[in-house]
Design a protein around this motif. Structure first.
Motif, PDB file in Angstrom:
ATOM      1  N   HIS A  35       0.861  -1.180   0.000  1.00 62.37           N
ATOM      2  CA  HIS A  35       0.000   0.000   0.000  1.00 62.37           C
ATOM      3  C   HIS A  35       0.894   1.226   0.000  1.00 62.37           C
ATOM      4  O   HIS A  35       1.866   1.304   0.728  1.00 62.37           O
ATOM      5  N   ASP A  43      -5.972  13.140   4.876  1.00 65.65           N
ATOM      6  CA  ASP A  43      -5.122  12.101   5.461  1.00 65.65           C
ATOM      7  C   ASP A  43      -4.610  12.519   6.836  1.00 65.65           C
ATOM      8  O   ASP A  43      -4.565  11.716   7.765  1.00 65.65           O
ATOM      9  N   LYS A  65      -7.463  12.277   9.313  1.00 61.13           N
ATOM     10  CA  LYS A  65      -7.727  10.885   9.673  1.00 61.13           C
ATOM     11  C   LYS A  65      -6.644  10.353  10.619  1.00 61.13           C
ATOM     12  O   LYS A  65      -6.939   9.628  11.566  1.00 61.13           O
ATOM     13  N   LEU A  66      -5.400  10.736  10.388  1.00 59.67           N
ATOM     14  CA  LEU A  66      -4.315  10.311  11.278  1.00 59.67           C
ATOM     15  C   LEU A  66      -4.502  10.883  12.684  1.00 59.67           C
ATOM     16  O   LEU A  66      -4.347  10.172  13.679  1.00 59.67           O
ATOM     17  N   THR A 119      -7.277   9.102  14.371  1.00 62.43           N
ATOM     18  CA  THR A 119      -6.821   7.761  14.743  1.00 62.43           C
ATOM     19  C   THR A 119      -6.006   7.804  16.037  1.00 62.43           C
ATOM     20  O   THR A 119      -6.200   6.976  16.933  1.00 62.43           O
ATOM     21  N   ASN A 141      -9.001   2.462  12.090  1.00 60.33           N
ATOM     22  CA  ASN A 141      -8.097   1.372  12.440  1.00 60.33           C
ATOM     23  C   ASN A 141      -7.091   1.146  11.316  1.00 60.33           C
ATOM     24  O   ASN A 141      -7.444   0.694  10.234  1.00 60.33           O
ATOM     25  N   LEU A 142      -5.837   1.484  11.560  1.00 62.83           N
ATOM     26  CA  LEU A 142      -4.790   1.343  10.547  1.00 62.83           C
ATOM     27  C   LEU A 142      -4.314  -0.096  10.456  1.00 62.83           C
ATOM     28  O   LEU A 142      -4.121  -0.768  11.466  1.00 62.83           O
ATOM     29  N   ASP A 143      -4.085  -0.555   9.234  1.00 66.77           N
ATOM     30  CA  ASP A 143      -3.518  -1.879   9.006  1.00 66.77           C
ATOM     31  C   ASP A 143      -2.005  -1.741   9.035  1.00 66.77           C
ATOM     32  O   ASP A 143      -1.418  -1.028   8.228  1.00 66.77           O
ATOM     33  N   LEU A 144      -1.373  -2.404   9.996  1.00 63.96           N
ATOM     34  CA  LEU A 144       0.075  -2.314  10.154  1.00 63.96           C
ATOM     35  C   LEU A 144       0.797  -3.488   9.498  1.00 63.96           C
ATOM     36  O   LEU A 144       1.908  -3.842   9.892  1.00 63.96           O
ATOM     37  N   THR A 160      -3.592  -4.902  13.137  1.00 61.64           N
ATOM     38  CA  THR A 160      -4.207  -3.580  13.126  1.00 61.64           C
ATOM     39  C   THR A 160      -3.771  -2.798  14.357  1.00 61.64           C
ATOM     40  O   THR A 160      -3.380  -3.355  15.371  1.00 61.64           O
ATOM     41  N   LEU A 161      -3.846  -1.471  14.246  1.00 63.92           N
ATOM     42  CA  LEU A 161      -3.433  -0.599  15.339  1.00 63.92           C
ATOM     43  C   LEU A 161      -4.373  -0.713  16.531  1.00 63.92           C
ATOM     44  O   LEU A 161      -3.954  -0.882  17.664  1.00 63.92           O
TER      45      LEU A 161
END
Length: 131
Positions: free
Chosen positions: A42, A54, A57-58, A61, A117-120, A125-126
């Motif tokens: 990604h 962005d 959203k960060l 989050t 929820n960020l995909d790490l 996920t975070l």
């Protein structure tokens, strides 16, 4: 021993950079074996118009992560019994108000709490899955 108000010498420019770079290399996914390809990673969108969204959203989050951490710590304190009934009531009302406000902020900007929820990657996920 350093006095509480004594100026300390600044850190060397690479004091954190070297260990941080080594840690980053250690958590990277291993490269694909020869002859096998992997799907593209990604990528960040570099569209100037999307940067503001962005960043928003960060920030949302990070606030949600902190909210969940504070909520878990509050539950530990309630379970340990070191809060008065009034403190528990105030804590519960504050956490509920914070959750409601986060939900409102997300809706205001077209997100749901689940969207934060960020995909790490290999780390998962975070944020933990909802209970």
């Amino acid at each position: 021993m350093n006095a509480p108000y004594e100026r300390r010498p600044p850190l060397a420019p690479d004091a954190l950079g070297g260990p941080l770079a080594r840690a980053f290399r250690l958590v990277q996914e291993p490269s694909a074996p020869p002859g096998e390809s992997r799907p593209p990673a990604h990528r960040l969108r570099t569209d100037p118009d999307a940067v503001g969204e962005d960043l928003l959203k960060l920030v949302l989050t990070l606030v949600e992560l902190l909210r969940q951490l504070i909520e878990r710590q509050a539950l530990r304190r309630v379970d340990s019994g070191d809060l008065t009934d009034a403190q528990e009531e105030e804590l519960g009302a504050t956490l509920l108000a914070l959750h409601d406000r986060m939900t409102e902020l997300c809706a205001e900007h077209g997100y749901a709490l689940e969207d934060l929820n960020l995909d790490l990657g290999p780390l998962g996920t975070l944020l933990p899955p909802p209970d």
